[in-house]
Design a protein around this motif. Structure first.
Motif, mmCIF file in Angstrom:
data_model
loop_
_atom_site.group_PDB
_atom_site.id
_atom_site.type_symbol
_atom_site.label_atom_id
_atom_site.label_comp_id
_atom_site.label_asym_id
_atom_site.label_seq_id
_atom_site.Cartn_x
_atom_site.Cartn_y
_atom_site.Cartn_z
ATOM 1 N N ASN A 125 -3.974 -10.046 15.784
ATOM 2 C CA ASN A 125 -3.185 -10.639 16.867
ATOM 3 C C ASN A 125 -3.669 -10.147 18.223
ATOM 4 N N GLU A 126 -3.672 -8.834 18.435
ATOM 5 C CA GLU A 126 -4.094 -8.347 19.751
ATOM 6 C C GLU A 126 -4.515 -6.893 19.698
ATOM 7 N N ASP A 176 -3.051 -4.799 16.575
ATOM 8 C CA ASP A 176 -1.884 -5.390 15.909
ATOM 9 C C ASP A 176 -2.308 -6.598 15.080
ATOM 10 N N LYS A 222 12.269 -5.322 20.681
ATOM 11 C CA LYS A 222 11.469 -4.152 21.039
ATOM 12 C C LYS A 222 12.281 -3.120 21.814
#
Ligand SMILES: Nc1ncnc2c1ncn2[C@@H]1O[C@H](COP(=O)(O)OP(=O)(O)O)[C@@H](O)[C@H]1O
Ligand SMILES: [Mg+2]
Length: 371
Positions: A319-320, A306, A264
């Protein structure tokens, strides 16, 4: 001429995403139209001190905050103002810095995105951008988030929540239980962090042992999750309060084996594909789940949803939800809106409107029975 709206932009903060927040804030500050807004900058140090002065953001970016003043937001309603904490002889006094109509937290991770700051802003009874206390904290807590998604029939990956104490007591028993979720790889994650900190992809029993210990450094509660095969990472931006809208979908191409901290923030080579190349049926499904999840946690303002997509079966898993997603002008959240017809500046204006709308709704709510 109409009075300008007074905005306080908060950045920095106590989390590992402090530097990301400074970058996001630089982009936000650059587009706040000085014809429309009067802006006060508040930098929050890694130790949690609130500071303001000349060029607050630049002072933070240069690690040179010594000349800035301490700033306070009183926790009781009716002030709607920030104060400077001044040395006064042997004591301290408050001097008004600025009245504020809308607070704009550009803070990622714990103490900014997790409902704690939102709690202070609620106590102070001010308008602020983004989700409230519950939406923020449920969005941050991977364990509770999954339970809320399960209860709402939104597909998520099989997972198990364990406590640090259970790992310390008998790690082999935890591993045995975890292996019932599915075959390796399994992911071990701290329940309440971001930026992939403390997350391991575990390809074997010994990996999982190490991954659990690593995750337990960062949280009392640890999530173990089945790894999605042939995984594609698809993200969608959500904007609004009670009638949220979705952007087109985007895809992240991590530069490493998974979208780790290094991938990231260190490599700088993870790619974004906008719009994601997906069958319309799949992207429709993703957008629908994103809206349902957003409503389920009572999110407000914005979130980036996400997803994991199994590239072979097209099975989708949420996912989140990131309630204060990366917000630099080249981040996924605003870029997805740009691709959907909303410029970065329009997006920032809209978030401020949504904050005021939410405050109006709160003002129409009784907090006790009236005689
Ligand atoms: N169940 C999973 N299957 C496949 N990859 C995963 C899984 N869980 C996490 N990952 C990888 O790890 C990255 C970080 O995990 P995530 O849950 O998004 O944590 P964070 O909140 O820190 O972003 C993901 O972007 C993905 O690359
Ligand atoms: Mg993530």
């Amino acid at each position: 001429m109409a009075q300008k709206l007074r905005i306080a932009v908060l950045f920095g903060g106590r989390s590992g995403e402090h530097d990301v927040s400074l970058m996001s804030a630089r982009s936000v500050l650059a587009v706040l139209d000085p014809e429309k807004y009067e802006v006060t900058q508040v930098g929050i140090t890694l130790d949690g001190e609130w500071l303001n002065g000349d060029n607050t953001l630049e002072s933070f970016a240069q690690g040179n905050t010594g000349k800035l003043n301490r700033v306070v937001l009183p926790s009781e309603p009716s002030h709607s103002a920030l104060y400077i904490l001044k040395q006064n002889g042997s004591g301290e006094m408050l001097e008004k810095l600025a009245d504020v109509d809308v607070f704009f937290p550009v803070l990622h991770g714990p103490f900014g995105e997790d409902g704690t700051l939102q709690g202070l802003l609620e106590l102070a009874d001010v308008a602020y951008v983004g989700a409230g206390v519950a939406g923020s904290s449920v969005g941050m807590d991977k364990g509770i988030f999954k339970d809320v998604m399960r209860a709402n029939g939104i597909p998520i990956v099989e997972s198990l929540l364990v406590l640090r104490g259970e790992i310390e007591k008998d790690i082999n028993a935890v591993i045995e239980q975890a292996e019932k979720i599915g075959a390796y790889p399994l992911f071990a994650k701290p329940a309440n962090l971001g930026s992939s900190v403390g997350i391991s992809k575990c390809n074997s029993r010994s990996d999982l042992g190490e991954g659990l210990m690593e995750a337990a450094r960062y949280d009392r509660r640890i999530i173990i999750e089945r790894g999605v095969g042939s995984v594609r990472e698809i993200e969608v931006s959500v904007l609004g309060n009670e009638n949220p809208q979705t952007s087109v979908c985007g895809e992240v191409l991590p530069s490493r084996e998974f979208y780790s901290y290094e991938s990231k923030y260190v490599d700088g080579t993870s790619g974004l594909i906008i719009p994601a190349q997906l069958p319309a049926e799949v992207s429709d499904r993703i957008r629908e789940y994103a809206v349902r999840a957003y409503k389920a946690i009572d999110c407000a303002g914005m979130a980036r949803a996400d997803f994991f997509l199994n590239g072979e079966t097209n099975q989708v898993y949420l996912n989140e939800l990131n309630t204060l997603p990366g917000f630099t002008s080249i981040s996924m959240y605003p870029k997805l809106w740009q691709a959907s017809g909303l410029t970065y500046a329009q997006l920032v204006d809209r978030l401020i409107e949504l904050a005021l709308e939410r405050k109006t709704q709160r003002d129409h709510t009784e907090h006790r029975r009236l005689a």
